[in-house]
Write a protein that holds these residues in place. Structure first.
Motif, PDB file in Angstrom:
ATOM      1  N   ASP A  43       0.804  -1.218   0.000  1.00 44.70           N
ATOM      2  CA  ASP A  43       0.000   0.000   0.000  1.00 44.70           C
ATOM      3  C   ASP A  43       0.841   1.273   0.000  1.00 44.70           C
ATOM      4  OD1 ASP A  43      -2.125  -1.698   0.060  1.00 44.70           O
ATOM      5  OD2 ASP A  43      -2.782  -1.214   2.096  1.00 44.70           O
ATOM      6  N   GLN A  44       1.926   1.296   0.755  1.00 47.11           N
ATOM      7  CA  GLN A  44       2.692   2.527   0.919  1.00 47.11           C
ATOM      8  C   GLN A  44       3.398   2.978  -0.354  1.00 47.11           C
ATOM      9  OE1 GLN A  44       5.608   0.256   3.720  1.00 47.11           O
ATOM     10  NE2 GLN A  44       6.683   2.129   3.116  1.00 47.11           N
ATOM     11  N   TYR A  45       3.544   2.081  -1.330  1.00 45.43           N
ATOM     12  CA  TYR A  45       4.221   2.438  -2.573  1.00 45.43           C
ATOM     13  C   TYR A  45       3.290   2.507  -3.784  1.00 45.43           C
ATOM     14  CZ  TYR A  45       8.501   1.550   0.052  1.00 45.43           C
ATOM     15  OH  TYR A  45       9.502   1.587   0.983  1.00 45.43           O
ATOM     16  N   VAL A  46       2.006   2.341  -3.564  1.00 45.07           N
ATOM     17  CA  VAL A  46       1.097   2.294  -4.710  1.00 45.07           C
ATOM     18  C   VAL A  46       1.035   3.638  -5.437  1.00 45.07           C
ATOM     19  CG1 VAL A  46      -1.014   2.892  -3.444  1.00 45.07           C
ATOM     20  CG2 VAL A  46      -1.145   1.477  -5.500  1.00 45.07           C
ATOM     21  N   GLU A  47       1.122   4.759  -4.713  1.00 45.94           N
ATOM     22  CA  GLU A  47       1.078   6.066  -5.367  1.00 45.94           C
ATOM     23  C   GLU A  47       2.297   6.272  -6.251  1.00 45.94           C
ATOM     24  OE1 GLU A  47      -1.238   8.253  -5.657  1.00 45.94           O
ATOM     25  OE2 GLU A  47      -2.652   7.154  -4.392  1.00 45.94           O
ATOM     26  N   LEU A  81       1.586   4.292  -9.402  1.00 44.59           N
ATOM     27  CA  LEU A  81       0.602   4.979 -10.231  1.00 44.59           C
ATOM     28  C   LEU A  81       1.237   6.157 -10.968  1.00 44.59           C
ATOM     29  CD1 LEU A  81      -2.502   5.004  -7.832  1.00 44.59           C
ATOM     30  CD2 LEU A  81      -2.101   3.491  -9.785  1.00 44.59           C
ATOM     31  N   HIS A  82       2.125   6.864 -10.293  1.00 44.93           N
ATOM     32  CA  HIS A  82       2.818   7.978 -10.931  1.00 44.93           C
ATOM     33  C   HIS A  82       3.669   7.493 -12.104  1.00 44.93           C
ATOM     34  CE1 HIS A  82       4.776  11.878 -11.285  1.00 44.93           C
ATOM     35  NE2 HIS A  82       5.946  11.263 -11.278  1.00 44.93           N
ATOM     36  N   ARG A  83       4.345   6.378 -11.911  1.00 48.49           N
ATOM     37  CA  ARG A  83       5.169   5.837 -12.996  1.00 48.49           C
ATOM     38  C   ARG A  83       4.298   5.380 -14.163  1.00 48.49           C
ATOM     39  NH1 ARG A  83      10.112   1.810 -11.836  1.00 48.49           N
ATOM     40  NH2 ARG A  83      10.755   3.748 -10.801  1.00 48.49           N
ATOM     41  N   TYR A  95      -1.695  -4.153  -3.192  1.00 48.93           N
ATOM     42  CA  TYR A  95      -2.536  -4.073  -4.382  1.00 48.93           C
ATOM     43  C   TYR A  95      -2.092  -5.136  -5.391  1.00 48.93           C
ATOM     44  CZ  TYR A  95      -4.675   0.446  -3.180  1.00 48.93           C
ATOM     45  OH  TYR A  95      -5.403   1.452  -2.585  1.00 48.93           O
ATOM     46  N   LEU A  96      -3.053  -5.758  -6.043  1.00 47.98           N
ATOM     47  CA  LEU A  96      -2.772  -6.697  -7.121  1.00 47.98           C
ATOM     48  C   LEU A  96      -2.504  -5.906  -8.396  1.00 47.98           C
ATOM     49  CD1 LEU A  96      -2.753  -9.600  -8.354  1.00 47.98           C
ATOM     50  CD2 LEU A  96      -5.211  -9.298  -8.735  1.00 47.98           C
ATOM     51  N   THR A 149      -3.852  -3.125 -14.687  1.00 46.84           N
ATOM     52  CA  THR A 149      -4.764  -2.811 -13.590  1.00 46.84           C
ATOM     53  C   THR A 149      -4.032  -2.880 -12.263  1.00 46.84           C
ATOM     54  OG1 THR A 149      -5.512  -5.124 -13.434  1.00 46.84           O
ATOM     55  CG2 THR A 149      -6.825  -3.630 -14.806  1.00 46.84           C
ATOM     56  N   VAL A 150      -4.379  -1.946 -11.387  1.00 44.12           N
ATOM     57  CA  VAL A 150      -3.846  -1.902 -10.024  1.00 44.12           C
ATOM     58  C   VAL A 150      -5.056  -1.891  -9.111  1.00 44.12           C
ATOM     59  CG1 VAL A 150      -2.406  -0.637  -8.390  1.00 44.12           C
ATOM     60  CG2 VAL A 150      -1.868  -0.562 -10.839  1.00 44.12           C
ATOM     61  N   SER A 151      -5.297  -2.972  -8.398  1.00 44.30           N
ATOM     62  CA  SER A 151      -6.572  -3.096  -7.686  1.00 44.30           C
ATOM     63  C   SER A 151      -6.415  -3.636  -6.272  1.00 44.30           C
ATOM     64  CB  SER A 151      -7.531  -3.999  -8.476  1.00 44.30           C
ATOM     65  OG  SER A 151      -6.941  -5.244  -8.767  1.00 44.30           O
ATOM     66  N   LYS A 152      -7.285  -3.145  -5.416  1.00 42.99           N
ATOM     67  CA  LYS A 152      -7.394  -3.640  -4.047  1.00 42.99           C
ATOM     68  C   LYS A 152      -8.491  -4.705  -4.019  1.00 42.99           C
ATOM     69  CE  LYS A 152      -5.730  -2.408  -0.686  1.00 42.99           C
ATOM     70  NZ  LYS A 152      -4.601  -2.913   0.120  1.00 42.99           N
ATOM     71  N   ILE A 153      -8.133  -5.900  -3.548  1.00 43.98           N
ATOM     72  CA  ILE A 153      -9.063  -7.030  -3.537  1.00 43.98           C
ATOM     73  C   ILE A 153      -9.657  -7.200  -2.143  1.00 43.98           C
ATOM     74  CG2 ILE A 153      -9.350  -9.482  -4.021  1.00 43.98           C
ATOM     75  CD1 ILE A 153      -8.547  -7.821  -6.454  1.00 43.98           C
ATOM     76  N   CYS A 154     -10.978  -7.334  -2.084  1.00 41.99           N
ATOM     77  CA  CYS A 154     -11.665  -7.540  -0.812  1.00 41.99           C
ATOM     78  C   CYS A 154     -12.584  -8.748  -0.902  1.00 41.99           C
ATOM     79  CB  CYS A 154     -12.507  -6.318  -0.438  1.00 41.99           C
ATOM     80  SG  CYS A 154     -11.546  -4.850  -0.023  1.00 41.99           S
ATOM     81  N   LYS A 155     -12.611  -9.518   0.163  1.00 39.78           N
ATOM     82  CA  LYS A 155     -13.522 -10.657   0.256  1.00 39.78           C
ATOM     83  C   LYS A 155     -14.909 -10.151   0.613  1.00 39.78           C
ATOM     84  CE  LYS A 155     -14.143 -14.988   2.840  1.00 39.78           C
ATOM     85  NZ  LYS A 155     -13.572 -15.848   3.923  1.00 39.78           N
ATOM     86  N   CYS A 156     -15.929 -10.697  -0.052  1.00 41.21           N
ATOM     87  CA  CYS A 156     -17.302 -10.267   0.188  1.00 41.21           C
ATOM     88  C   CYS A 156     -17.832 -10.853   1.483  1.00 41.21           C
ATOM     89  CB  CYS A 156     -18.205 -10.677  -0.970  1.00 41.21           C
ATOM     90  SG  CYS A 156     -17.825  -9.832  -2.514  1.00 41.21           S
TER      91      CYS A 156
END
Length: 211
Positions: free
Chosen positions: A30-34, A37-39, A171-172, A148-155
């Motif tokens: 999470d801490q490096y996702v921004e 995204l910038h890259r 993030y996946l 795609t850069v996505s956060k996966i959550c269990k329903c």
């Protein structure tokens, strides 16, 4: 029209239908996702207005049972939670091909747009719901490649936002291309693109049979 000409036309159609998915996967904390995204904004096409966002709900079904000599048929149904009028998507994904000489996974993939009745239809066919999840994140494009850069959550119960459970603190990241059979050269383009995302994320061929 003769039966031979029908077969020839069908064969020609199959050769241009994008029915093969080339895929690389990885993850970023999470801490490096921004930073990632910038890259991606700097590397990808048409991002002047920002990355495209998505919020999807996916249900994974199985038709049949795994018994000696047979295999169950996996089917996926995905719907957009942020665009209620968008069609549902029914998807079949075949067994992955792990060729050590090919830089990506390759698997059969067939997508069909449908309406919300598809869920009830699959259940009437005897399909079993194995699991479901939500994916929320960003989508980029570079030529034919989709990232795609996505956060996966269990329903949880009722698929309500307050009942969603985070799968991990990362993030996946997926790099994929849908192409007709015989377009294996695209895999090398994907490998070269993936190299530009290191060391933030290492996109690899993942053999799920070993997990």
């Amino acid at each position: 029209m003769t039966s031979d000409s029908v077969k020839d036309n069908l064969a020609s159609a199959i050769n241009i239908i994008p029915n093969r998915e080339y895929l690389l996967q990885g993850s970023v904390v999470d801490q490096y996702v921004e930073v990632l995204l910038h890259r991606l904004r700097g590397l990808c096409d048409n991002v002047d207005d920002g990355a495209e966002t998505f919020y999807d709900h996916e249900m994974c079904f199985t038709l049949g049972m795994n018994t000696p000599g047979t295999s169950a048929l996996p089917l996926r149904v995905r719907r957009a939670l942020d665009y209620q009028d968008a069609p549902y998507q029914l998807r079949y994904i075949g067994q992955q091909e792990l060729d050590k000489n090919r830089p990506t996974i390759v698997r059969s993939s067939i997508d069909v747009a449908c309406n919300s009745a598809i869920v009830e239809f699959l259940q009437e066919l005897g399909c079993r719901l194995d699991f479901e999840y939500t994916a929320r994140g960003y989508m980029f494009r570079k030529g034919r490649m989709k990232i795609t850069v996505s956060k996966i959550c269990k329903c949880g119960v009722g698929n309500k936002p307050e009942n969603l459970e985070l799968i991990s603190q990362s993030y996946l990241v997926e790099l994929s291309v849908l192409a007709p059979q015989g377009y294996d050269a695209i895999a090398e383009d994907m490998r070269l693109f993936a190299e530009q995302l290191k060391p933030l994320v290492h996109l690899e061929k993942i053999d799920y049979k070993r997990l």
